[in-house]
Motif scaffolding. Structure first.
Motif, PDB file in Angstrom:
ATOM      1  N   LEU A   1       0.837  -1.205   0.000  1.00 10.49           N
ATOM      2  CA  LEU A   1       0.000   0.000   0.000  1.00 10.49           C
ATOM      3  C   LEU A   1       0.872   1.254   0.000  1.00 10.49           C
ATOM      4  O   LEU A   1       0.574   2.226  -0.706  1.00 10.49           O
ATOM      5  CB  LEU A   1      -0.920  -0.007   1.218  1.00 10.49           C
ATOM      6  N   ASP A   2       1.965   1.221   0.780  1.00 12.65           N
ATOM      7  CA  ASP A   2       2.866   2.375   0.847  1.00 12.65           C
ATOM      8  C   ASP A   2       3.498   2.660  -0.515  1.00 12.65           C
ATOM      9  O   ASP A   2       3.529   3.807  -0.971  1.00 12.65           O
ATOM     10  CB  ASP A   2       3.971   2.120   1.875  1.00 12.65           C
ATOM     11  N   VAL A   3       4.009   1.621  -1.161  1.00 15.68           N
ATOM     12  CA  VAL A   3       4.699   1.797  -2.434  1.00 15.68           C
ATOM     13  C   VAL A   3       3.732   2.300  -3.507  1.00 15.68           C
ATOM     14  O   VAL A   3       4.035   3.256  -4.247  1.00 15.68           O
ATOM     15  CB  VAL A   3       5.369   0.479  -2.873  1.00 15.68           C
ATOM     16  N   VAL A   4       2.579   1.658  -3.600  1.00 13.42           N
ATOM     17  CA  VAL A   4       1.601   2.056  -4.614  1.00 13.42           C
ATOM     18  C   VAL A   4       1.081   3.466  -4.332  1.00 13.42           C
ATOM     19  O   VAL A   4       1.018   4.316  -5.229  1.00 13.42           O
ATOM     20  CB  VAL A   4       0.433   1.049  -4.661  1.00 13.42           C
ATOM     21  N   GLY A   5       0.724   3.720  -3.062  1.00 17.84           N
ATOM     22  CA  GLY A   5       0.185   5.035  -2.699  1.00 17.84           C
ATOM     23  C   GLY A   5       1.192   6.146  -2.894  1.00 17.84           C
ATOM     24  O   GLY A   5       0.869   7.200  -3.464  1.00 17.84           O
TER      25      GLY A   5
ATOM     26  N   LEU B   1       3.599  10.852  -8.605  1.00 14.96           N
ATOM     27  CA  LEU B   1       3.348  11.026 -10.036  1.00 14.96           C
ATOM     28  C   LEU B   1       2.237  12.044 -10.292  1.00 14.96           C
ATOM     29  O   LEU B   1       2.394  12.977 -11.091  1.00 14.96           O
ATOM     30  CB  LEU B   1       2.995   9.672 -10.656  1.00 14.96           C
ATOM     31  N   LEU B   2       1.125  11.882  -9.588  1.00 18.98           N
ATOM     32  CA  LEU B   2      -0.039  12.749  -9.818  1.00 18.98           C
ATOM     33  C   LEU B   2       0.161  14.151  -9.266  1.00 18.98           C
ATOM     34  O   LEU B   2      -0.407  15.119  -9.800  1.00 18.98           O
ATOM     35  CB  LEU B   2      -1.287  12.116  -9.191  1.00 18.98           C
ATOM     36  N   LEU B   3       0.948  14.266  -8.203  1.00 13.23           N
ATOM     37  CA  LEU B   3       1.120  15.572  -7.554  1.00 13.23           C
ATOM     38  C   LEU B   3       2.342  16.328  -8.062  1.00 13.23           C
ATOM     39  O   LEU B   3       2.650  17.418  -7.548  1.00 13.23           O
ATOM     40  CB  LEU B   3       1.232  15.385  -6.044  1.00 13.23           C
TER      41      LEU B   3
END
Length: 497
Positions: A307-311, A317-319
């Motif tokens: 969850l940490d890696v994906v989040g 990337l998005l920010l």
């Protein structure tokens, strides 16, 4: 955790010996119409679910003189709703004693709903009733979701009313002075639980003295031997025993019987504090309920790390465009560096460099000594609500928590997690005492219980308690709940300075 002993039905001999009043210990929120209101709301949302399922699965059509599709479902839907409503009642989902706090209500809600679905499936198979699978696939999940949302809404309203001092259950607090203070403060700071302490009974203080319980002071009404008289005189609906009482288990057992005769509940506080119910299992031994506490697991969790890696990866990337804008504004504000790095202590006591957007002037660290007298922080923390070192841009970044976003890089490389204890400074760790170093058993987080519970508004002891609670009672679901609670907490900017 607490054990509640409720008044049992009066026997003939007991009535002959003691004149019992009608039970007045209605639990918090348990007005006569409470269950009826919740039942009406349950019925409304289930009707919405089945009507929606019918409209989606069988759109309104007028065929050429043929029977409209979905007539079987239209006929059996009321029966399914009745079965579902009956099971919701049978499983005690509308019991006011579990309303507003804990997960028991939702557990019963899900169980009752699954049993309702199973009954419908079994009956339909037994009588060869052809119910459209698409109809069932829409109605039942939607019904469960709407029930959960409805109960959450009821909880929100109930919590607000309890926070205003309404629908609270008046209780008498019994025990040693320290136990009374500890339990009383927890009750006072958690009105959503539905209790209100109106008096204290203890042998450790004199009658007439007052005990500070949170923001209120409650008078000592007598000693342990006066419990029954005080309970009757004050008209409380429950007696809360905080810790051990003189006379041991036998005295407590008899006290429960005597309170039962007066229609008063007995609530026994567990000596286990800040331990999630999932770690506690009851093992009855000859009528004695022994509580077995599982040892917590502090190993690095694969699911949590994933969850940490994906989040963190998606977040970075998005920010990225937002990062660029913030960096430009910081540079234009005072020409100083964009990022601020500081040494923090991570899992296992290992130091790491935390990354933030710079919110203070470039010589902020050198000015700490001059501002020490104005420190508003708790314990070893240095905090000022109106810190003169904070830049104009920095003040906005702190209020909006945007200064924390670069920590996503720390999460990606593994020195931090999305959720965890607050990352500690080395000077904090140097003065840790009384097992506070257990915070270092897990990876620190960008957010955590401290973040969603007040941040800088919390005192040192409360912040440590919340972190230790997280460390000892971690679960993947708990992480998701904290992440969900972080968003409204950030929007409110509570304790962000």
């Amino acid at each position: 955790m607490s054990l509640v002993v409720r008044p049992a039905r009066a026997s003939t001999t007991a009535v002959a010996a003691v004149s019992r009043p009608v039970f007045v210990g209605a639990p918090a929120g348990a007005r006569p119409g409470f269950a009826l209101v919740v039942a009406a709301l349950d019925l409304a949302v289930l009707l919405v679910a089945f009507v929606t399922a019918h409209l989606v699965r069988f759109p309104v059509e007028v065929p050429d003189g043929s029977v409209t599709a979905g007539w079987v479902e239209f006929v059996v839907a009321p029966a399914i709703v009745v079965v579902w409503m009956t099971l919701l009642s049978s499983f005690g989902t509308r019991n006011a004693r579990i309303a507003g706090v804990g997960n028991e209500e939702y557990r019963r809600l899900v169980t009752a709903s699954l049993v309702a679905g199973a009954i419908v499936a079994i009956v339909a198979y037994a009588v060869q009733l052809d119910i459209a699978r698409g109809y069932v696939a829409i109605a039942f999940p939607l019904g469960m979701a709407l029930l959960a949302v409805e109960r959450k809404a009821v909880r929100t309203v109930l919590a607000r009313r309890r926070g205003r001092g309404e629908r609270l259950q008046d209780v008498l607090l019994v025990g040693d002075a320290e136990d009374v203070r500890y339990v009383g403060r927890r009750i006072a700071t958690t009105p959503v639980a539905g209790y209100r302490v109106t008096g204290v009974v203890t042998d450790c203080l004199s009658v007439g003295e007052t005990v500070e319980l949170g923001s209120a002071r409650v008078a000592v009404l007598g000693g342990i031997d006066d419990v029954l008289d005080r309970a009757s005189a004050t008209g409380v609906s429950a007696v809360v025993v905080a810790g051990a009482v003189r006379g041991g288990h036998e005295r407590l057992r008899r006290l429960g019987w005597q309170l039962e005769e007066r229609g008063v509940e007995l609530v026994v506080s567990s000596p286990l504090a800040d331990i999630a119910t999932g770690r506690v299992h009851e093992r009855p031994v000859d009528g004695l309920p022994l509580m077995h506490v599982e040892i917590p697991d502090y190993r690095r969790r694969t699911g949590k790390r994933l969850l940490d890696v994906v989040g963190a990866g998606l977040g970075l990337l998005l920010l990225a465009p937002l990062f660029a804008v913030i960096a430009l504004v910081i540079r234009l504000d005072d020409g100083g560096p964009v990022f601020f790095r500081q040494t923090r202590v991570g899992r296992g006591g290992r130091d790491f460099s935390i990354l933030k957007f710079r919110t203070m002037c470039v010589d902020a660290e050198a000015r700490v000594a001059a501002l020490e007298a104005a420190n508003e922080g708790a314990g070893p923390l240095f905090k000022m609500q109106h810190d003169p070192r904070v830049t104009r841009v920095g003040a906005f970044l702190r209020r909006s928590s945007l200064d924390e976003l670069p920590q996503l890089w720390n999460v990606l490389v593994g020195s931090m997690s999305l959720v965890g204890p607050r990352p500690a400074l080395p000077k904090e760790v140097a003065v840790y005492e009384d097992f506070a170093d257990r915070r270092l058993l897990v990876t620190p987080g960008i957010t955590g219980l401290w973040q969603v519970s007040g941040r800088s508004d919390l005192d040192w002891a409360e912040g440590v308690r919340l972190d230790l609670h997280y460390v000892e009672n971690w679960s993947f679901l708990h992480d998701l709940v904290i992440l969900a609670r972080t968003i409204p907490s950030v929007l409110r900017s509570r304790g962000a300075y």
